[in-house]
Write an enzyme that holds these catalytic residues in place. Structure first.
Site, PDB file in Angstrom:
ATOM      1  N   MET A   1     -17.162 -16.423 -11.577  1.00 35.83           N
ATOM      2  CA  MET A   1     -16.404 -16.611 -10.317  1.00 35.83           C
ATOM      3  C   MET A   1     -15.344 -17.857 -10.597  1.00 35.83           C
ATOM      4  O   MET A   1     -15.431 -18.624 -11.587  1.00 35.83           O
ATOM      5  CB  MET A   1     -16.875 -17.250  -9.288  1.00 35.83           C
ATOM      6  CG  MET A   1     -18.403 -16.075  -7.773  1.00 35.83           C
ATOM      7  SD  MET A   1     -19.373 -16.558  -7.240  1.00 35.83           S
ATOM      8  CE  MET A   1     -18.282 -17.267  -5.600  1.00 35.83           C
TER       9      MET A   1
ATOM     10  N   GLU B   1     -12.956  -7.605  -5.218  1.00 34.80           N
ATOM     11  CA  GLU B   1     -14.300  -7.771  -5.038  1.00 34.80           C
ATOM     12  C   GLU B   1     -14.899  -5.701  -5.228  1.00 34.80           C
ATOM     13  O   GLU B   1     -15.677  -5.810  -4.428  1.00 34.80           O
ATOM     14  CB  GLU B   1     -14.524  -7.692  -3.405  1.00 34.80           C
ATOM     15  CG  GLU B   1     -14.170  -9.241  -3.031  1.00 34.80           C
ATOM     16  CD  GLU B   1     -15.213 -10.967  -3.796  1.00 34.80           C
ATOM     17  OE1 GLU B   1     -15.765 -10.663  -4.796  1.00 34.80           O
ATOM     18  OE2 GLU B   1     -14.400 -11.801  -3.877  1.00 34.80           O
TER      19      GLU B   1
ATOM     20  N   GLN C   1     -16.636  -4.447  -7.207  1.00 32.67           N
ATOM     21  CA  GLN C   1     -18.619  -4.219  -7.299  1.00 32.67           C
ATOM     22  C   GLN C   1     -19.507  -4.794  -5.672  1.00 32.67           C
ATOM     23  O   GLN C   1     -20.235  -4.465  -5.602  1.00 32.67           O
ATOM     24  CB  GLN C   1     -18.927  -5.969  -7.487  1.00 32.67           C
ATOM     25  CG  GLN C   1     -19.210  -7.360  -6.827  1.00 32.67           C
ATOM     26  CD  GLN C   1     -17.769  -7.564  -6.945  1.00 32.67           C
ATOM     27  OE1 GLN C   1     -16.374  -7.941  -6.829  1.00 32.67           O
ATOM     28  NE2 GLN C   1     -17.963  -9.646  -6.109  1.00 32.67           N
TER      29      GLN C   1
ATOM     30  N   CYS D   1     -20.457 -21.965 -18.686  1.00 31.24           N
ATOM     31  CA  CYS D   1     -20.345 -21.767 -20.425  1.00 31.24           C
ATOM     32  C   CYS D   1     -21.963 -21.120 -20.978  1.00 31.24           C
ATOM     33  O   CYS D   1     -22.691 -21.227 -19.892  1.00 31.24           O
ATOM     34  CB  CYS D   1     -19.654 -22.361 -21.056  1.00 31.24           C
ATOM     35  SG  CYS D   1     -21.299 -23.814 -21.614  1.00 31.24           S
TER      36      CYS D   1
ATOM     37  N   HIS E   1     -23.829 -23.851 -20.685  1.00 30.58           N
ATOM     38  CA  HIS E   1     -25.521 -24.090 -19.803  1.00 30.58           C
ATOM     39  C   HIS E   1     -25.555 -23.315 -18.584  1.00 30.58           C
ATOM     40  O   HIS E   1     -26.063 -23.612 -17.691  1.00 30.58           O
ATOM     41  CB  HIS E   1     -24.541 -25.385 -19.407  1.00 30.58           C
ATOM     42  CG  HIS E   1     -24.297 -26.046 -20.237  1.00 30.58           C
ATOM     43  ND1 HIS E   1     -23.551 -26.339 -21.541  1.00 30.58           N
ATOM     44  CD2 HIS E   1     -25.172 -27.057 -21.296  1.00 30.58           C
ATOM     45  CE1 HIS E   1     -23.055 -27.556 -22.204  1.00 30.58           C
ATOM     46  NE2 HIS E   1     -24.627 -27.975 -22.324  1.00 30.58           N
TER      47      HIS E   1
HETATM   48  P1  TMP Z   1     -15.185 -13.768  -6.508  1.00 25.36           P
HETATM   49  O1  TMP Z   1     -15.186 -13.324  -7.701  1.00 25.36           O
HETATM   50  O2  TMP Z   1     -14.132 -13.927  -6.022  1.00 25.36           O
HETATM   51  O3  TMP Z   1     -15.826 -15.527  -6.328  1.00 25.36           O
HETATM   52  O4  TMP Z   1     -16.329 -13.364  -4.949  1.00 25.36           O
HETATM   53  C1  TMP Z   1     -17.715 -13.027  -5.839  1.00 25.36           C
HETATM   54  C2  TMP Z   1     -18.737 -13.085  -4.575  1.00 25.36           C
HETATM   55  O5  TMP Z   1     -19.783 -12.741  -4.885  1.00 25.36           O
HETATM   56  C3  TMP Z   1     -19.229 -14.130  -3.740  1.00 25.36           C
HETATM   57  O6  TMP Z   1     -19.192 -13.714  -2.540  1.00 25.36           O
HETATM   58  C4  TMP Z   1     -20.075 -14.578  -4.685  1.00 25.36           C
HETATM   59  C5  TMP Z   1     -20.714 -12.804  -4.490  1.00 25.36           C
HETATM   60  N1  TMP Z   1     -21.897 -12.953  -5.452  1.00 25.36           N
HETATM   61  C6  TMP Z   1     -23.507 -11.881  -5.461  1.00 25.36           C
HETATM   62  O7  TMP Z   1     -23.063 -11.180  -4.211  1.00 25.36           O
HETATM   63  N2  TMP Z   1     -24.401 -12.081  -6.842  1.00 25.36           N
HETATM   64  C7  TMP Z   1     -23.832 -12.290  -7.394  1.00 25.36           C
HETATM   65  O8  TMP Z   1     -24.830 -12.459  -8.359  1.00 25.36           O
HETATM   66  C8  TMP Z   1     -22.546 -13.658  -8.340  1.00 25.36           C
HETATM   67  C9  TMP Z   1     -22.010 -14.154  -9.051  1.00 25.36           C
HETATM   68  C10 TMP Z   1     -21.876 -13.570  -6.881  1.00 25.36           C
HETATM   69 MG    MG Z   2     -12.111 -13.412  -5.608  1.00 22.35          MG
END
Ligand code: TMP
Ligand code: MG
Length: 190
Positions: free
Chosen positions: A15, A88, A90, A182, A185
């Site tokens: 993120m 997104e 995933q 990182c 950390h």
């Molecule tokens: P982003 O990569 O566009 O910032 O969004 C990632 C999204 O995934 C955000 O809504 C938070 C979510 N997330 C999870 O559901 N589980 C996780 O373990 C992590 C790291 C993020």
């Molecule tokens: Mg995003």
């Protein structure tokens, strides 16, 4: 760099690395070339908007918000795009892998932004848990891995740290719940 039609370009990373910004840049690039492009995102990601893809700093583009990845077939039938952009990834079922393969067979270019790891450091499983995003990365023609910056030491962050452990692997949120870190950390649980 030149690719034939039907390419799979994956944008990966933790993120706060700029994945959605990059997806928007690549989308804009195609529209300047008068190519037809559409952006889709899963309904689950309602963080910043119910209609648009959005970066953490609220840069947006109109998108189709899909409950299931199968709905993409209908949208593609209507729009007949040259390029499909998926944000997104995933947060879809593993069927997204087949849907992407089918688009590619129709010579449609597919650009995908994906969170590669959970805060626990596992390859992010698709929602039905039948595969994880590692398969998507393995299938890619081209991968851009982005890093964020670790707020503790200023080095490159490849991990996402969850500020308050909730025990939920899927937990939609932003800087209220997560920080880039990182490897040194980062820890899977506080
Ligand atoms: P982003 O990569 O566009 O910032 O969004 C990632 C999204 O995934 C955000 O809504 C938070 C979510 N997330 C999870 O559901 N589980 C996780 O373990 C992590 C790291 C993020
Ligand atoms: Mg995003």
């Amino acid at each position: 760099m030149h690719y034939s039609k039907g390419l799979l370009w994956v944008i990966s990373g933790p993120m706060f690395a700029g994945k959605t910004s990059e997806l928007i840049r690549l989308y804009d690039r195609t529209t300047y070339a008068n190519q037809k492009s559409i952006i889709v995102k899963p309904m689950l990601d309602n963080r910043y908007s119910n209609t648009d893809v959005s970066t953490h700093d609220n840069r947006t583009r109109k998108s189709y918000v899909l409950l299931n990845i199968e709905e993409l077939n209908e949208v593609v039938g209507l729009e007949k795009p040259d390029n499909v952009f998926i944000d997104e990834a995933q947060f879809f079922n593993s069927k997204v892998l087949n849907v992407i393969d089918d688009l590619r067979k129709e010579s449609i270019n597919v650009y995908v932004s994906v969170l590669n790891q959970t805060s626990e450091g596992h390859p992010f499983p698709f929602m039905d848990k039948k595969a994880d995003v590692g398969t998507l990365l393995a299938k890619a023609d081209y991968i851009n891995t982005f890093t964020a910056i670790c707020p503790i030491c200023g080095k490159f962050a490849t991990k996402t740290f969850k500020i308050e452990a909730t025990g939920h692997e899927v937990d939609v949120g932003g800087s209220n719940k997560y920080e880039p870190r990182c490897f040194e950390h980062w820890e899977p649980k506080k």
